[in-house]
Motif scaffolding. Structure first.
Motif, PDB file in Angstrom:
ATOM      1  N   MET A 223     -17.611  51.009  39.226  1.00 59.11           N
ATOM      2  CA  MET A 223     -16.649  51.000  40.208  1.00 59.11           C
ATOM      3  C   MET A 223     -16.059  49.876  39.575  1.00 59.11           C
ATOM      4  O   MET A 223     -15.892  49.186  38.623  1.00 59.11           O
ATOM      5  CB  MET A 223     -17.362  49.865  41.329  1.00 59.11           C
ATOM      6  CG  MET A 223     -18.183  50.822  42.902  1.00 59.11           C
ATOM      7  SD  MET A 223     -17.887  49.856  43.674  1.00 59.11           S
ATOM      8  CE  MET A 223     -19.048  48.178  43.085  1.00 59.11           C
ATOM      9  N   ASP A 224     -14.331  49.862  39.842  1.00 61.82           N
ATOM     10  CA  ASP A 224     -13.534  49.574  39.318  1.00 61.82           C
ATOM     11  C   ASP A 224     -13.473  47.987  39.242  1.00 61.82           C
ATOM     12  O   ASP A 224     -13.193  47.156  38.180  1.00 61.82           O
ATOM     13  CB  ASP A 224     -11.734  49.516  40.731  1.00 61.82           C
ATOM     14  CG  ASP A 224     -10.349  49.416  40.268  1.00 61.82           C
ATOM     15  OD1 ASP A 224     -10.551  49.074  38.398  1.00 61.82           O
ATOM     16  OD2 ASP A 224      -9.616  49.230  39.910  1.00 61.82           O
ATOM     17  N   SER A 225     -13.227  47.178  40.765  1.00 63.71           N
ATOM     18  CA  SER A 225     -14.157  45.959  40.203  1.00 63.71           C
ATOM     19  C   SER A 225     -15.689  45.844  40.274  1.00 63.71           C
ATOM     20  O   SER A 225     -16.299  45.136  40.977  1.00 63.71           O
ATOM     21  CB  SER A 225     -13.695  45.334  41.766  1.00 63.71           C
ATOM     22  OG  SER A 225     -13.867  45.511  42.196  1.00 63.71           O
ATOM     23  N   SER A 226     -15.530  45.573  38.798  1.00 67.80           N
ATOM     24  CA  SER A 226     -17.291  45.781  38.550  1.00 67.80           C
ATOM     25  C   SER A 226     -18.192  44.383  38.361  1.00 67.80           C
ATOM     26  O   SER A 226     -16.803  43.010  38.556  1.00 67.80           O
ATOM     27  CB  SER A 226     -17.075  46.624  37.420  1.00 67.80           C
ATOM     28  OG  SER A 226     -18.802  46.950  37.340  1.00 67.80           O
ATOM     29  N   TRP A 227     -18.975  43.826  37.641  1.00 66.17           N
ATOM     30  CA  TRP A 227     -19.631  42.882  37.802  1.00 66.17           C
ATOM     31  C   TRP A 227     -19.137  42.355  36.289  1.00 66.17           C
ATOM     32  O   TRP A 227     -18.777  42.367  35.689  1.00 66.17           O
ATOM     33  CB  TRP A 227     -21.363  42.797  38.255  1.00 66.17           C
ATOM     34  CG  TRP A 227     -21.178  42.930  38.608  1.00 66.17           C
ATOM     35  CD1 TRP A 227     -21.908  44.653  40.062  1.00 66.17           C
ATOM     36  CD2 TRP A 227     -22.007  42.409  40.049  1.00 66.17           C
ATOM     37  NE1 TRP A 227     -22.238  44.383  41.239  1.00 66.17           N
ATOM     38  CE2 TRP A 227     -22.290  43.013  41.631  1.00 66.17           C
ATOM     39  CE3 TRP A 227     -22.325  40.575  40.362  1.00 66.17           C
ATOM     40  CZ2 TRP A 227     -23.100  42.205  42.348  1.00 66.17           C
ATOM     41  CZ3 TRP A 227     -22.465  40.136  41.353  1.00 66.17           C
ATOM     42  CH2 TRP A 227     -22.992  40.700  42.224  1.00 66.17           C
ATOM     43  N   TYR A 228     -19.160  40.549  36.016  1.00 64.95           N
ATOM     44  CA  TYR A 228     -18.715  39.892  35.067  1.00 64.95           C
ATOM     45  C   TYR A 228     -20.231  39.811  34.768  1.00 64.95           C
ATOM     46  O   TYR A 228     -20.692  38.366  35.741  1.00 64.95           O
ATOM     47  CB  TYR A 228     -17.539  38.732  34.996  1.00 64.95           C
ATOM     48  CG  TYR A 228     -16.348  40.122  35.438  1.00 64.95           C
ATOM     49  CD1 TYR A 228     -15.450  40.641  33.867  1.00 64.95           C
ATOM     50  CD2 TYR A 228     -15.795  40.771  36.933  1.00 64.95           C
ATOM     51  CE1 TYR A 228     -14.687  41.067  34.773  1.00 64.95           C
ATOM     52  CE2 TYR A 228     -14.519  41.456  36.791  1.00 64.95           C
ATOM     53  CZ  TYR A 228     -14.199  41.913  35.956  1.00 64.95           C
ATOM     54  OH  TYR A 228     -13.222  42.440  36.466  1.00 64.95           O
TER      55      TYR A 228
ATOM     56  N   SER B 101     -22.869  31.742  29.000  1.00 66.29           N
ATOM     57  CA  SER B 101     -22.819  29.914  29.078  1.00 66.29           C
ATOM     58  C   SER B 101     -23.506  29.624  29.978  1.00 66.29           C
ATOM     59  O   SER B 101     -24.754  28.693  29.861  1.00 66.29           O
ATOM     60  CB  SER B 101     -21.178  29.550  29.392  1.00 66.29           C
ATOM     61  OG  SER B 101     -21.539  28.278  29.023  1.00 66.29           O
ATOM     62  N   CYS B 102     -23.536  30.591  31.344  1.00 65.89           N
ATOM     63  CA  CYS B 102     -24.397  29.523  32.583  1.00 65.89           C
ATOM     64  C   CYS B 102     -24.951  30.819  33.013  1.00 65.89           C
ATOM     65  O   CYS B 102     -25.848  30.673  33.348  1.00 65.89           O
ATOM     66  CB  CYS B 102     -23.437  28.930  33.402  1.00 65.89           C
ATOM     67  SG  CYS B 102     -22.360  30.250  34.209  1.00 65.89           S
TER      68      CYS B 102
ATOM     69  N   ASP C 126      -9.992  35.201  35.050  1.00 63.51           N
ATOM     70  CA  ASP C 126      -9.411  33.606  34.283  1.00 63.51           C
ATOM     71  C   ASP C 126     -10.847  32.705  33.705  1.00 63.51           C
ATOM     72  O   ASP C 126     -10.011  31.602  34.004  1.00 63.51           O
ATOM     73  CB  ASP C 126      -8.400  32.500  35.068  1.00 63.51           C
ATOM     74  CG  ASP C 126      -9.465  32.174  36.077  1.00 63.51           C
ATOM     75  OD1 ASP C 126     -10.078  33.352  36.952  1.00 63.51           O
ATOM     76  OD2 ASP C 126      -8.444  31.552  37.222  1.00 63.51           O
ATOM     77  N   GLY C 127     -11.972  33.133  34.034  1.00 65.23           N
ATOM     78  CA  GLY C 127     -13.402  32.849  32.965  1.00 65.23           C
ATOM     79  C   GLY C 127     -13.890  32.962  34.029  1.00 65.23           C
ATOM     80  O   GLY C 127     -14.438  33.061  35.168  1.00 65.23           O
ATOM     81  N   CYS C 128     -15.518  32.249  33.789  1.00 63.68           N
ATOM     82  CA  CYS C 128     -16.619  31.995  34.871  1.00 63.68           C
ATOM     83  C   CYS C 128     -16.179  31.654  36.272  1.00 63.68           C
ATOM     84  O   CYS C 128     -15.618  30.015  35.491  1.00 63.68           O
ATOM     85  CB  CYS C 128     -17.636  31.554  33.810  1.00 63.68           C
ATOM     86  SG  CYS C 128     -19.297  31.414  35.300  1.00 63.68           S
TER      87      CYS C 128
ATOM     88  N   ASP D 111     -16.469  28.629  32.000  1.00 67.64           N
ATOM     89  CA  ASP D 111     -16.343  29.316  30.534  1.00 67.64           C
ATOM     90  C   ASP D 111     -15.556  30.459  30.491  1.00 67.64           C
ATOM     91  O   ASP D 111     -15.182  31.224  31.445  1.00 67.64           O
ATOM     92  CB  ASP D 111     -17.372  29.017  29.712  1.00 67.64           C
ATOM     93  CG  ASP D 111     -17.703  29.721  28.329  1.00 67.64           C
ATOM     94  OD1 ASP D 111     -18.223  28.809  27.595  1.00 67.64           O
ATOM     95  OD2 ASP D 111     -16.967  30.952  28.284  1.00 67.64           O
ATOM     96  N   LEU D 112     -14.452  30.666  29.537  1.00 66.90           N
ATOM     97  CA  LEU D 112     -13.622  31.880  28.911  1.00 66.90           C
ATOM     98  C   LEU D 112     -14.814  33.421  28.259  1.00 66.90           C
ATOM     99  O   LEU D 112     -13.391  34.086  28.550  1.00 66.90           O
ATOM    100  CB  LEU D 112     -12.197  31.040  28.643  1.00 66.90           C
ATOM    101  CG  LEU D 112     -11.412  29.964  28.672  1.00 66.90           C
ATOM    102  CD1 LEU D 112     -10.430  30.124  27.532  1.00 66.90           C
ATOM    103  CD2 LEU D 112     -10.748  30.810  29.935  1.00 66.90           C
ATOM    104  N   HIS D 113     -15.428  33.175  28.262  1.00 64.80           N
ATOM    105  CA  HIS D 113     -16.392  34.097  27.364  1.00 64.80           C
ATOM    106  C   HIS D 113     -17.093  34.367  28.500  1.00 64.80           C
ATOM    107  O   HIS D 113     -17.990  34.836  28.990  1.00 64.80           O
ATOM    108  CB  HIS D 113     -17.296  33.484  26.386  1.00 64.80           C
ATOM    109  CG  HIS D 113     -16.613  32.543  25.396  1.00 64.80           C
ATOM    110  ND1 HIS D 113     -16.164  31.561  24.955  1.00 64.80           N
ATOM    111  CD2 HIS D 113     -15.867  33.747  24.223  1.00 64.80           C
ATOM    112  CE1 HIS D 113     -15.817  31.229  23.510  1.00 64.80           C
ATOM    113  NE2 HIS D 113     -15.261  32.442  23.298  1.00 64.80           N
ATOM    114  N   VAL D 114     -16.174  35.624  28.940  1.00 66.38           N
ATOM    115  CA  VAL D 114     -17.526  36.432  29.988  1.00 66.38           C
ATOM    116  C   VAL D 114     -17.110  38.076  29.950  1.00 66.38           C
ATOM    117  O   VAL D 114     -15.986  38.256  29.423  1.00 66.38           O
ATOM    118  CB  VAL D 114     -16.212  36.458  32.037  1.00 66.38           C
ATOM    119  CG1 VAL D 114     -16.927  35.363  32.258  1.00 66.38           C
ATOM    120  CG2 VAL D 114     -15.036  36.361  31.589  1.00 66.38           C
TER     121      VAL D 114
END
Lengths: 102, 198
Positions: B99-104, B108-109, B123-125, B130-133
């Motif tokens: 799907m286009d809007s998928s899971w991220y 970090s958590c 724009d993050g978790c 956290d920005l590393h998604v």
């Protein structure tokens, strides 16, 4: 922000549960007012009733240990973000604390 | 020779039903095998016949080439025609779609989350900010699998590699080092690349 957590029990010490299998309670938490509300899920689970409840409470985040993929379009349409913690040992209060410490 | 790698098709949403059943007097007497329609075939029908897009427009929505889209669409029509004419049940299953809007996923958590706001970048978790998604596909376990499925375009002269973009022929791309035309990495001529010789 208003959260809804799937819980296996009716306390914050209970663990997070899967929405479809094992969740018998939903915990509502408002990060601004810090009000906690615990509501039992009637069996069999009525999705329409839960969706209606979420609309009434303006839920932003729905947290569970698992969701069925079919539910995603439904919550996407309602602009409710789904959050999954695969760690089934995670307690409800641990998740709520994550929002309190921010 | 190994079969060609099939890339995942992008769909907008999961179909609202899981299938269709015929009804009539002699349906129970002549029980036939069901016809299986995949999510991408339903999506092709939806885009072309329901939304009214051309094949070219619809193929860009599904992140595939126009000929591939036409093949999926033709296959979907063929299956639906078979089900209608022969009175067969239609079962809709996942197939090879995401799907286009998928899971991220936030490392970090360790939370998976959705982002149902089209046009707004993540724009993050949502939990720890956290920005590393990383983006996670619906039908695979990790983002690595999607890279493998898409494959790589490779230069047979110098061994330069770049990620393949769906719908863009590798032969239309040139190597930035030696200006040679690229080919898909799984292609039989890749055995003679400079990297392999070394």
């Amino acid at each position: 922000m208003k959260l809804a957590l799937c819980s296996s029990g009716n306390s914050l010490d209970s663990s997070l549960s899967s929405f479809n299998h094992g969740a018998s309670w939903i915990i509502f938490y408002d990060t601004q007012s810090k009000i906690i509300e615990i509501i039992p899920i009637s069996e069999p689970v009525s999705f329409d009733a839960i969706i209606q409840l979420f609309r009434e409470k303006n839920i932003d985040l729905f947290i569970s240990s698992d969701f069925e993929q079919d539910l995603k379009p439904l919550f996407d349409k309602m602009k409710v973000r789904m959050v999954v913690f695969k760690d089934i040992e995670k307690k409800n209060k641990e998740i709520i604390e994550m929002f309190q410490t921010k | 020779m190994s079969p060609r790698i099939v890339i995942s098709r992008k769909i907008n949403s999961i179909p609202s039903v899981k299938g269709f059943k015929p009804y009539g007097d002699n349906i129970l007497e002549t029980k036939k095998d069901p016809v299986y329609l995949t999510y991408e075939e339903i999506e092709a029908i939806r885009l072309c016949d329901y939304e009214g897009y051309t094949h070219l427009q619809a193929s860009s929505f599904m992140a595939i080439s126009r000929p591939t889209f036409t093949r999926i669409y033709a296959r979907a029509l063929q299956k639906i025609a078979t089900a209608f004419v022969e009175g067969r049940e239609i079962i809709i299953h996942e197939g090879n779609a995401y799907m286009d809007s998928s899971w991220y996923y936030c490392s970090s958590c360790r939370a998976y989350f959705t982002h149902p706001f089209a046009g707004v970048p993540v724009d993050g978790c949502v939990i720890c900010h956290d920005l590393h998604v990383t983006s996670v596909k619906t039908n695979s376990d990790s983002t690595e699998k999607s890279d493998i499925a898409l494959g790589f375009c490779i230069c047979t002269r110098c061994g330069y590699e770049q990620k393949h973009h769906p719908g863009v022929p590798c032969s239309s791309q040139t190597c930035p080092n030696c200006q040679h035309h690229l080919i898909r990495k799984s292609h039989k001529h890749c055995a003679n690349t400079k990297k392999d010789r070394l």
